[in-house]
Design a protein around this motif. Structure first.
Motif, PDB file in Angstrom:
ATOM      1  N   ARG A  36     129.299 -25.774  72.821  1.00 59.03           N
ATOM      2  CA  ARG A  36     128.331 -25.754  71.714  1.00 59.03           C
ATOM      3  C   ARG A  36     128.498 -26.985  70.822  1.00 59.03           C
ATOM      4  O   ARG A  36     127.514 -27.589  70.398  1.00 59.03           O
ATOM      5  N   SER A  37     129.743 -27.389  70.582  1.00 64.09           N
ATOM      6  CA  SER A  37     129.985 -28.544  69.714  1.00 64.09           C
ATOM      7  C   SER A  37     129.456 -29.843  70.322  1.00 64.09           C
ATOM      8  O   SER A  37     129.188 -30.807  69.605  1.00 64.09           O
ATOM      9  N   LEU A  38     129.289 -29.866  71.633  1.00 62.37           N
ATOM     10  CA  LEU A  38     128.811 -31.064  72.338  1.00 62.37           C
ATOM     11  C   LEU A  38     127.371 -30.923  72.818  1.00 62.37           C
ATOM     12  O   LEU A  38     126.891 -31.744  73.591  1.00 62.37           O
ATOM     13  N   ASP A  39     126.701 -29.858  72.400  1.00 60.50           N
ATOM     14  CA  ASP A  39     125.330 -29.570  72.837  1.00 60.50           C
ATOM     15  C   ASP A  39     125.231 -29.480  74.354  1.00 60.50           C
ATOM     16  O   ASP A  39     124.302 -30.016  74.976  1.00 60.50           O
ATOM     17  N   ILE A  40     126.211 -28.805  74.948  1.00 54.33           N
ATOM     18  CA  ILE A  40     126.227 -28.568  76.391  1.00 54.33           C
ATOM     19  C   ILE A  40     125.857 -27.111  76.620  1.00 54.33           C
ATOM     20  O   ILE A  40     126.454 -26.205  76.035  1.00 54.33           O
ATOM     21  N   TYR A  41     124.884 -26.895  77.466  1.00 56.79           N
ATOM     22  CA  TYR A  41     124.466 -25.547  77.844  1.00 56.79           C
ATOM     23  C   TYR A  41     125.462 -25.034  78.876  1.00 56.79           C
ATOM     24  O   TYR A  41     125.618 -25.626  79.943  1.00 56.79           O
ATOM     25  N   LEU A  42     126.166 -23.950  78.568  1.00 57.20           N
ATOM     26  CA  LEU A  42     127.203 -23.392  79.445  1.00 57.20           C
ATOM     27  C   LEU A  42     126.672 -22.134  80.125  1.00 57.20           C
ATOM     28  O   LEU A  42     126.222 -21.198  79.466  1.00 57.20           O
ATOM     29  N   ILE A  43     126.719 -22.144  81.459  1.00 56.86           N
ATOM     30  CA  ILE A  43     126.146 -21.067  82.267  1.00 56.86           C
ATOM     31  C   ILE A  43     127.216 -20.532  83.207  1.00 56.86           C
ATOM     32  O   ILE A  43     127.988 -21.304  83.787  1.00 56.86           O
ATOM     33  N   TYR A  44     127.231 -19.226  83.394  1.00 52.18           N
ATOM     34  CA  TYR A  44     128.106 -18.582  84.380  1.00 52.18           C
ATOM     35  C   TYR A  44     127.218 -17.930  85.427  1.00 52.18           C
ATOM     36  O   TYR A  44     126.414 -17.056  85.102  1.00 52.18           O
ATOM     37  N   LYS A  45     127.323 -18.408  86.665  1.00 50.94           N
ATOM     38  CA  LYS A  45     126.509 -17.890  87.764  1.00 50.94           C
ATOM     39  C   LYS A  45     127.355 -17.771  89.018  1.00 50.94           C
ATOM     40  O   LYS A  45     128.433 -18.339  89.105  1.00 50.94           O
ATOM     41  N   GLU A  46     126.818 -17.110  89.996  1.00 51.44           N
ATOM     42  CA  GLU A  46     127.494 -16.964  91.290  1.00 51.44           C
ATOM     43  C   GLU A  46     127.132 -18.127  92.208  1.00 51.44           C
ATOM     44  O   GLU A  46     126.612 -17.931  93.314  1.00 51.44           O
ATOM     45  N   ILE A  47     127.401 -19.321  91.732  1.00 53.73           N
ATOM     46  CA  ILE A  47     127.222 -20.546  92.513  1.00 53.73           C
ATOM     47  C   ILE A  47     128.412 -21.461  92.207  1.00 53.73           C
ATOM     48  O   ILE A  47     129.097 -21.268  91.206  1.00 53.73           O
ATOM     49  N   PRO A  48     128.676 -22.448  93.056  1.00 54.43           N
ATOM     50  CA  PRO A  48     129.810 -23.344  92.793  1.00 54.43           C
ATOM     51  C   PRO A  48     129.680 -24.037  91.430  1.00 54.43           C
ATOM     52  O   PRO A  48     128.583 -24.377  90.993  1.00 54.43           O
ATOM     53  N   SER A  49     130.818 -24.234  90.790  1.00 55.23           N
ATOM     54  CA  SER A  49     130.848 -24.892  89.481  1.00 55.23           C
ATOM     55  C   SER A  49     130.343 -26.321  89.598  1.00 55.23           C
ATOM     56  O   SER A  49     130.592 -27.003  90.596  1.00 55.23           O
ATOM     57  N   MET A  50     129.616 -26.770  88.540  1.00 57.54           N
ATOM     58  CA  MET A  50     129.092 -28.135  88.541  1.00 57.54           C
ATOM     59  C   MET A  50     128.691 -28.533  87.123  1.00 57.54           C
ATOM     60  O   MET A  50     128.474 -27.688  86.261  1.00 57.54           O
ATOM     61  N   ALA A  51     128.597 -29.837  86.929  1.00 57.33           N
ATOM     62  CA  ALA A  51     128.071 -30.394  85.684  1.00 57.33           C
ATOM     63  C   ALA A  51     126.747 -31.060  86.011  1.00 57.33           C
ATOM     64  O   ALA A  51     126.556 -31.595  87.102  1.00 57.33           O
ATOM     65  N   TYR A  52     125.834 -31.027  85.046  1.00 50.97           N
ATOM     66  CA  TYR A  52     124.514 -31.624  85.245  1.00 50.97           C
ATOM     67  C   TYR A  52     124.108 -32.300  83.943  1.00 50.97           C
ATOM     68  O   TYR A  52     124.295 -31.750  82.858  1.00 50.97           O
ATOM     69  N   GLU A  53     123.551 -33.486  84.089  1.00 56.12           N
ATOM     70  CA  GLU A  53     123.099 -34.221  82.915  1.00 56.12           C
ATOM     71  C   GLU A  53     121.815 -34.960  83.275  1.00 56.12           C
ATOM     72  O   GLU A  53     121.735 -35.633  84.293  1.00 56.12           O
ATOM     73  N   LEU A  54     120.814 -34.808  82.431  1.00 60.85           N
ATOM     74  CA  LEU A  54     119.554 -35.520  82.604  1.00 60.85           C
ATOM     75  C   LEU A  54     119.051 -35.882  81.215  1.00 60.85           C
ATOM     76  O   LEU A  54     118.660 -35.009  80.438  1.00 60.85           O
ATOM     77  N   GLY A  55     119.128 -37.157  80.903  1.00 62.33           N
ATOM     78  CA  GLY A  55     118.774 -37.582  79.554  1.00 62.33           C
ATOM     79  C   GLY A  55     119.725 -36.954  78.556  1.00 62.33           C
ATOM     80  O   GLY A  55     120.933 -37.048  78.693  1.00 62.33           O
ATOM     81  N   ARG A  56     119.163 -36.283  77.563  1.00 57.68           N
ATOM     82  CA  ARG A  56     119.989 -35.631  76.544  1.00 57.68           C
ATOM     83  C   ARG A  56     120.396 -34.211  76.937  1.00 57.68           C
ATOM     84  O   ARG A  56     121.219 -33.606  76.262  1.00 57.68           O
ATOM     85  N   PHE A  57     119.828 -33.692  78.012  1.00 49.43           N
ATOM     86  CA  PHE A  57     120.173 -32.340  78.469  1.00 49.43           C
ATOM     87  C   PHE A  57     121.473 -32.379  79.261  1.00 49.43           C
ATOM     88  O   PHE A  57     121.612 -33.158  80.202  1.00 49.43           O
ATOM     89  N   LYS A  58     122.418 -31.537  78.850  1.00 49.63           N
ATOM     90  CA  LYS A  58     123.704 -31.444  79.540  1.00 49.63           C
ATOM     91  C   LYS A  58     124.007 -29.975  79.790  1.00 49.63           C
ATOM     92  O   LYS A  58     123.816 -29.139  78.903  1.00 49.63           O
ATOM     93  N   SER A  59     124.494 -29.686  80.998  1.00 46.32           N
ATOM     94  CA  SER A  59     124.886 -28.310  81.283  1.00 46.32           C
ATOM     95  C   SER A  59     126.119 -28.291  82.177  1.00 46.32           C
ATOM     96  O   SER A  59     126.372 -29.225  82.946  1.00 46.32           O
ATOM     97  N   ILE A  60     126.853 -27.228  82.020  1.00 48.63           N
ATOM     98  CA  ILE A  60     127.987 -26.933  82.898  1.00 48.63           C
ATOM     99  C   ILE A  60     127.748 -25.536  83.442  1.00 48.63           C
ATOM    100  O   ILE A  60     127.506 -24.599  82.674  1.00 48.63           O
ATOM    101  N   THR A  61     127.798 -25.425  84.745  1.00 46.10           N
ATOM    102  CA  THR A  61     127.698 -24.120  85.403  1.00 46.10           C
ATOM    103  C   THR A  61     129.062 -23.796  85.972  1.00 46.10           C
ATOM    104  O   THR A  61     129.669 -24.619  86.664  1.00 46.10           O
ATOM    105  N   ILE A  62     129.546 -22.604  85.671  1.00 41.67           N
ATOM    106  CA  ILE A  62     130.845 -22.138  86.153  1.00 41.67           C
ATOM    107  C   ILE A  62     130.621 -20.970  87.109  1.00 41.67           C
ATOM    108  O   ILE A  62     129.859 -20.052  86.802  1.00 41.67           O
ATOM    109  N   ASP A  63     131.310 -21.017  88.235  1.00 44.93           N
ATOM    110  CA  ASP A  63     131.226 -19.950  89.238  1.00 44.93           C
ATOM    111  C   ASP A  63     131.904 -18.701  88.700  1.00 44.93           C
ATOM    112  O   ASP A  63     133.121 -18.633  88.595  1.00 44.93           O
ATOM    113  N   LYS A  64     131.101 -17.690  88.339  1.00 52.06           N
ATOM    114  CA  LYS A  64     131.645 -16.476  87.725  1.00 52.06           C
ATOM    115  C   LYS A  64     132.355 -15.559  88.729  1.00 52.06           C
ATOM    116  O   LYS A  64     132.963 -14.576  88.329  1.00 52.06           O
ATOM    117  N   ARG A  65     132.316 -15.902  90.005  1.00 53.71           N
ATOM    118  CA  ARG A  65     133.047 -15.114  91.011  1.00 53.71           C
ATOM    119  C   ARG A  65     134.537 -15.430  90.976  1.00 53.71           C
ATOM    120  O   ARG A  65     135.340 -14.685  91.536  1.00 53.71           O
TER     121      ARG A  65
END
Length: 172
Positions: A36-65
């Motif tokens: 939140r402090s870095l304006d990163i959207y943090l997601i937990y899903k049943e997919i491999p963990s990854m980081a994604y950045e496009l312009g000002r949009f940043k997200s981290i997906t964590i494998d919740k399994r």
């Protein structure tokens, strides 16, 4: 045993970053707070963990399994990619991708067990690895690796700074 240890520039940067966020103890290391402090959207899903950045949009997906301790380690790994790397790994040369992965593993050690939270610990106390694992919410393997690297750096520093001890080379 108290140790004399000088943090690397990256370790010092991470500690400074956490202090700016008001994070001074292991219980305050919270993925949501950091993201939140870095304006990163943090997601937990049943997919491999990854980081994604496009312009000002940043997200981290964590494998919740994954187990919670490993999820946390994946978060730090992916956070490194957002903070320190650029480009799409799928499109870069293997050597550059390997360098980024090495850097992310190194960053993970420092971000998971930041220097400013370790400086008052007794590293030779029994059960220290399990205690760190519980306090910081990461695997004992990561804690052991971090302590080994600290000990090695301290020993190297002590070896180099002994008086009247020089390296010699045979010149042929």
């Amino acid at each position: 045993m108290k140790i004399s240890y000088s943090p690397t520039p990256l370790e010092a940067w991470i500690s400074h970053f956490y202090r700016q966020l008001g994070i001074t103890s292991p219980v305050e290391l919270d993925e949501q707070r950091i993201a939140r402090s870095l304006d990163i959207y943090l997601i937990y899903k049943e997919i491999p963990s990854m980081a994604y950045e496009l312009g000002r949009f940043k997200s981290i997906t964590i494998d919740k399994r994954l187990p919670l301790f490993i999820q946390r380690e994946h978060f730090y790994h992916e956070l490194c990619h957002i903070l320190r790397h650029s480009g799409r790994q799928i499109m870069m040369p293997a050597a550059f991708r390997e360098l980024q992965e090495w850097d992310a593993r190194n960053f993970t050690r420092y971000a998971a067990l930041p220097f400013h939270m370790l400086s008052n610990l007794e590293f030779d106390q029994p059960g220290i690895i399990e205690e760190l694992s519980t306090q910081f919410g990461v695997t004992p393997v990561l804690c052991e690796d971090r302590l080994i690297r600290i000990r090695e750096k301290v020993l190297r520093s002590a070896h180099v700074t002994k008086p009247n001890q020089f390296l010699s080379f045979d010149i042929m």
